[in-house]
Scaffold this active site. Structure first.
Site, PDB file in Angstrom:
ATOM      1  N   ALA A  50      -8.193  56.765  -2.417  1.00  0.00           N
ATOM      2  CA  ALA A  50      -7.255  56.173  -1.465  1.00  0.00           C
ATOM      3  C   ALA A  50      -7.541  56.730  -0.073  1.00  0.00           C
ATOM      4  O   ALA A  50      -7.630  57.936   0.104  1.00  0.00           O
ATOM      5  CB  ALA A  50      -5.824  56.494  -1.884  1.00  0.00           C
ATOM      6  N   ASP A  51      -7.704  55.836   0.916  1.00  0.00           N
ATOM      7  CA  ASP A  51      -7.895  56.316   2.287  1.00  0.00           C
ATOM      8  C   ASP A  51      -6.536  56.380   2.989  1.00  0.00           C
ATOM      9  O   ASP A  51      -5.502  56.106   2.394  1.00  0.00           O
ATOM     10  CB  ASP A  51      -8.898  55.431   3.037  1.00  0.00           C
ATOM     11  CG  ASP A  51      -8.396  54.005   3.212  1.00  0.00           C
ATOM     12  OD1 ASP A  51      -7.185  53.756   2.984  1.00  0.00           O
ATOM     13  OD2 ASP A  51      -9.204  53.139   3.568  1.00  0.00           O
ATOM     14  N   SER A  52      -6.570  56.752   4.279  1.00  0.00           N
ATOM     15  CA  SER A  52      -5.303  56.992   4.979  1.00  0.00           C
ATOM     16  C   SER A  52      -4.453  55.724   5.068  1.00  0.00           C
ATOM     17  O   SER A  52      -3.226  55.782   4.974  1.00  0.00           O
ATOM     18  CB  SER A  52      -5.562  57.565   6.367  1.00  0.00           C
ATOM     19  OG  SER A  52      -6.461  56.741   7.080  1.00  0.00           O
TER      20      SER A  52
END
Ligand SMILES: NC(=O)c1ccc[n+]([C@@H]2O[C@H](COP(=O)([O-])OP(=O)(O)OC[C@H]3O[C@@H](n4cnc5c(N)ncnc54)[C@H](O)[C@@H]3O)[C@@H](O)[C@H]2O)c1
Lengths: 249, 75
Positions: free
Chosen positions: B33-35
């Site tokens: 999961a990215d930001s």
């Protein structure tokens, strides 16, 4: 080339006249439902609405001052309430308050930054949640200016705001790329609208000699490029397209 | 449904990972999961549980367990 916007909703800021109006009409012609934003010219906005409806598309006009965040939130909510979705945002509203810096008053600086740069933040921020929640991509197109690329005497405020819009465009393209939301800018040169209506004849002559196409542009010619970015151009993001007839500033 | 199951369901939905892959210790890095994913997840959680999660609290979220513990402390 696909220019079909049926079932899509587009918000166009400052759509009561000029480039915004031409863009609203072009997107409507391609089938989009249009949210016509205006600030003061409610009557003109109603005329644009009538014109869109006459052509068989749906339209809603909403008053909002783009320099106010709460107004922009209300604008996005109105779009969702009415059309249930937002697919396209055209940040077009803008003003000028030209002056040499030595004479530029603080309010000439701040009004241009507040409307032309903060206005883009306000509207874009306000549509972000619905746009991400829909998970169906999206298109954001910012109307910058060649002044924001080259700079222009008497326009330190305007050029700073439009240069800021360009940097905003490139940053947001990176943030939203993974969500298939493209973010691009057009940079018009001299376009025949109320904004350039105030130019003196002498200035006009001087300008024409620096435009390869030898004439000012029309609002519709900017709208066509915006329509292209809003409908096709699916692999174009973070770009600035000059629509200036090859102008040497 | 327990908070635990609800939260895992939302994470699984938002980030497109199988619920079975989510344990209390699973970090968001583990599931790529990215930001922006985290922000979208927070948006979904805020809506589901009718609360507001501050930026500071988001910073502290590292694992699935962190989210569940946080939500449990709020509802
Ligand atoms: N005309 C040109 O030569 C030219 C060149 C480069 C860039 N641009 C840019 O194109 C855009 C459109 O300009 P135009 O030429 O059509 O000018 P215009 O003055 O005819 O239209 C500007 C529109 O923005 C609206 N507006 C202004 N302040 C607003 C606010 N606070 N909230 C909501 N709406 C507001 C106005 O009501 C108007 O409808 C502007 O961003 C302008 O900077 C124009």
């Amino acid at each position: 080339m696909k220019m079909d916007l049926k079932g899509k909703t587009a918000i166009v800021t400052g759509a009561s006249r000029g480039i915004g109006r031409a863009t609203a009409l072009a997107l409507a012609k391609a089938g989009a439902d249009i949210v016509i934003n205006y600030n003061r010219s409610g009557e003109a906005a109603e005329e644009v609405k009538a014109e869109i409806e006459a052509a068989g598309s749906r339209a809603l006009s909403v008053r909002a001052d783009v320099s106010s965040y709460s107004d922009c939130e209300a604008l996005a909510s109105a779009a969702i309430d009415h059309f249930k979705r937002i697919d396209i945002l055209i940040n077009n509203a803008g003003i000028t308050a030209d002056n040499l810096l030595i004479r530029m008053k603080p309010d000439e600086w701040s009004s241009v930054i507040d409307t032309n740069l903060t206005g883009v933040y306000n509207c874009t921020r306000a549509v972000m949640r619905p746009l991400l929640k829909q998970k169906s991509g999206g298109r954001i197109i910012n109307v910058a200016s060649v002044s924001g690329i080259y700079g222009n005497t008497g326009q330190a405020n305007y050029a700073a705001a439009k240069g800021g819009v360009i940097a905003f465009t490139k940053s947001l393209a990176k943030e939203l790329g993974s969500r298939s939301i493209t973010v691009n800018a057009v940079a018009p040169g001299f376009i025949e609208t109320d904004m350039t209506g105030e130019l003196t004849e002498q200035f006009r002559e001087g300008v024409l000699s620096r435009i390869a196409l030898g004439r000012l542009g029309r609002a519709e010619e900017v709208a066509e490029v915006i329509l292209f970015l809003a409908s096709s151009a699916s692999y174009v993001t973070g770009q600035v397209i000059a629509v200036d007839g090859c102008l040497a500033l | 449904m327990s908070v635990d199951a609800k939260v895992k369901g939302i994470i699984s939905d938002q980030l497109e990972v199988a619920v079975e892959k989510l344990s209390m210790e699973t970090t968001f890095e583990d599931i790529d999961a990215d930001s922006l994913d985290i922000v979208e997840l927070v948006m979904a959680l805020e809506e589901e549980f009718d609360l507001e999660i501050s930026d500071q609290e988001i910073e502290n979220i590292k694992t699935v367990g962190d989210v569940i513990k946080y939500i449990e402390s709020q509802v």
